[in-house]
Design a protein around this motif. Structure first.
Motif, mmCIF file in Angstrom:
data_model
loop_
_atom_site.group_PDB
_atom_site.id
_atom_site.type_symbol
_atom_site.label_atom_id
_atom_site.label_comp_id
_atom_site.label_asym_id
_atom_site.label_seq_id
_atom_site.Cartn_x
_atom_site.Cartn_y
_atom_site.Cartn_z
ATOM 1 N N ILE A 186 50.920 -31.898 74.682
ATOM 2 C CA ILE A 186 51.904 -31.358 75.609
ATOM 3 C C ILE A 186 53.213 -32.110 75.422
ATOM 4 O O ILE A 186 53.232 -33.333 75.354
ATOM 5 C CB ILE A 186 51.417 -31.494 77.062
ATOM 6 N N ARG A 187 54.298 -31.350 75.349
ATOM 7 C CA ARG A 187 55.633 -31.942 75.220
ATOM 8 C C ARG A 187 56.562 -31.198 76.182
ATOM 9 O O ARG A 187 56.612 -29.975 76.166
ATOM 10 C CB ARG A 187 56.125 -31.802 73.792
ATOM 11 N N ASN A 188 57.263 -31.950 77.001
ATOM 12 C CA ASN A 188 58.191 -31.371 77.981
ATOM 13 C C ASN A 188 57.506 -30.346 78.889
ATOM 14 O O ASN A 188 58.070 -29.310 79.218
ATOM 15 C CB ASN A 188 59.406 -30.733 77.292
ATOM 16 N N GLY A 189 56.272 -30.617 79.241
ATOM 17 C CA GLY A 189 55.548 -29.746 80.152
ATOM 18 C C GLY A 189 55.002 -28.477 79.525
ATOM 19 O O GLY A 189 54.508 -27.601 80.225
ATOM 20 N N VAL A 190 55.075 -28.367 78.184
ATOM 21 C CA VAL A 190 54.618 -27.167 77.496
ATOM 22 C C VAL A 190 53.562 -27.555 76.468
ATOM 23 O O VAL A 190 53.746 -28.519 75.714
ATOM 24 C CB VAL A 190 55.802 -26.469 76.772
ATOM 25 N N ILE A 191 52.468 -26.808 76.411
ATOM 26 C CA ILE A 191 51.452 -27.040 75.386
ATOM 27 C C ILE A 191 52.020 -26.561 74.053
ATOM 28 O O ILE A 191 52.382 -25.403 73.911
ATOM 29 C CB ILE A 191 50.145 -26.294 75.709
ATOM 30 N N PHE A 192 52.143 -27.484 73.091
ATOM 31 C CA PHE A 192 52.688 -27.092 71.800
ATOM 32 C C PHE A 192 51.645 -27.115 70.695
ATOM 33 O O PHE A 192 51.883 -26.592 69.610
ATOM 34 C CB PHE A 192 53.912 -27.944 71.415
ATOM 35 N N ARG A 193 50.479 -27.680 70.960
ATOM 36 C CA ARG A 193 49.427 -27.692 69.946
ATOM 37 C C ARG A 193 48.073 -27.884 70.612
ATOM 38 O O ARG A 193 47.920 -28.706 71.504
ATOM 39 C CB ARG A 193 49.666 -28.815 68.940
ATOM 40 N N ILE A 194 47.098 -27.113 70.140
ATOM 41 C CA ILE A 194 45.706 -27.305 70.526
ATOM 42 C C ILE A 194 44.947 -27.386 69.208
ATOM 43 O O ILE A 194 44.908 -26.427 68.452
ATOM 44 C CB ILE A 194 45.172 -26.127 71.375
ATOM 45 N N CYS A 195 44.397 -28.550 68.916
ATOM 46 C CA CYS A 195 43.722 -28.707 67.633
ATOM 47 C C CYS A 195 42.350 -29.340 67.828
ATOM 48 O O CYS A 195 42.069 -29.984 68.826
ATOM 49 C CB CYS A 195 44.569 -29.506 66.657
ATOM 50 N N THR A 196 41.519 -29.139 66.812
ATOM 51 C CA THR A 196 40.177 -29.711 66.825
ATOM 52 C C THR A 196 40.051 -30.705 65.683
ATOM 53 O O THR A 196 40.904 -30.756 64.789
ATOM 54 C CB THR A 196 39.105 -28.614 66.643
ATOM 55 N N THR A 197 38.981 -31.457 65.696
ATOM 56 C CA THR A 197 38.705 -32.401 64.625
ATOM 57 C C THR A 197 38.679 -31.667 63.292
ATOM 58 O O THR A 197 39.245 -32.133 62.307
ATOM 59 C CB THR A 197 37.344 -33.090 64.857
ATOM 60 N N GLU A 198 38.061 -30.497 63.263
ATOM 61 C CA GLU A 198 37.958 -29.712 62.029
ATOM 62 C C GLU A 198 39.343 -29.319 61.519
ATOM 63 O O GLU A 198 39.617 -29.402 60.335
ATOM 64 C CB GLU A 198 37.123 -28.463 62.285
ATOM 65 N N ASP A 199 40.243 -28.892 62.405
ATOM 66 C CA ASP A 199 41.614 -28.539 62.015
ATOM 67 C C ASP A 199 42.287 -29.729 61.347
ATOM 68 O O ASP A 199 42.962 -29.583 60.333
ATOM 69 C CB ASP A 199 42.453 -28.128 63.227
ATOM 70 N N GLU A 200 42.109 -30.904 61.920
ATOM 71 C CA GLU A 200 42.745 -32.101 61.386
ATOM 72 C C GLU A 200 42.172 -32.469 60.025
ATOM 73 O O GLU A 200 42.905 -32.872 59.133
ATOM 74 C CB GLU A 200 42.601 -33.267 62.357
ATOM 75 N N LEU A 201 40.871 -32.299 59.852
ATOM 76 C CA LEU A 201 40.250 -32.604 58.558
ATOM 77 C C LEU A 201 40.777 -31.670 57.486
ATOM 78 O O LEU A 201 41.049 -32.083 56.370
ATOM 79 C CB LEU A 201 38.728 -32.506 58.660
ATOM 80 N N ILE A 202 40.957 -30.400 57.831
ATOM 81 C CA ILE A 202 41.479 -29.431 56.873
ATOM 82 C C ILE A 202 42.920 -29.780 56.510
ATOM 83 O O ILE A 202 43.281 -29.768 55.341
ATOM 84 C CB ILE A 202 41.377 -27.998 57.437
ATOM 85 N N GLU A 203 43.744 -30.117 57.518
ATOM 86 C CA GLU A 203 45.133 -30.482 57.257
ATOM 87 C C GLU A 203 45.219 -31.725 56.383
ATOM 88 O O GLU A 203 46.028 -31.791 55.473
ATOM 89 C CB GLU A 203 45.885 -30.708 58.574
#
Length: 52
Positions: free
Chosen positions: A31-48
């Motif tokens: 969350i940045r400035n009261g807005v959700i800007f990213r929802i990620c999972t462990t799997e997403d991070e491993l792929i990135e």
């Protein structure tokens, strides 16, 4: 405090369900400035990480 929208709640629940089905992992809600800007999972991070 800002309320979560139905759309944001649905996205978070979808990510949680995918992690629960896989058997392990984390869901991060960024969350940045009261807005959700990213929802990620462990799997997403491993792929990135593997793409770099």
């Amino acid at each position: 405090m800002k309320e979560l929208t139905e759309k944001e709640i649905a996205k978070i629940i979808t990510k949680i369900q995918s992690v629960k089905e896989s058997g392990f992992g984390e869901v991060k809600v960024c969350i940045r400035n009261g807005v959700i800007f990213r929802i990620c999972t462990t799997e997403d991070e491993l792929i990135e990480t593997s793409k770099n």
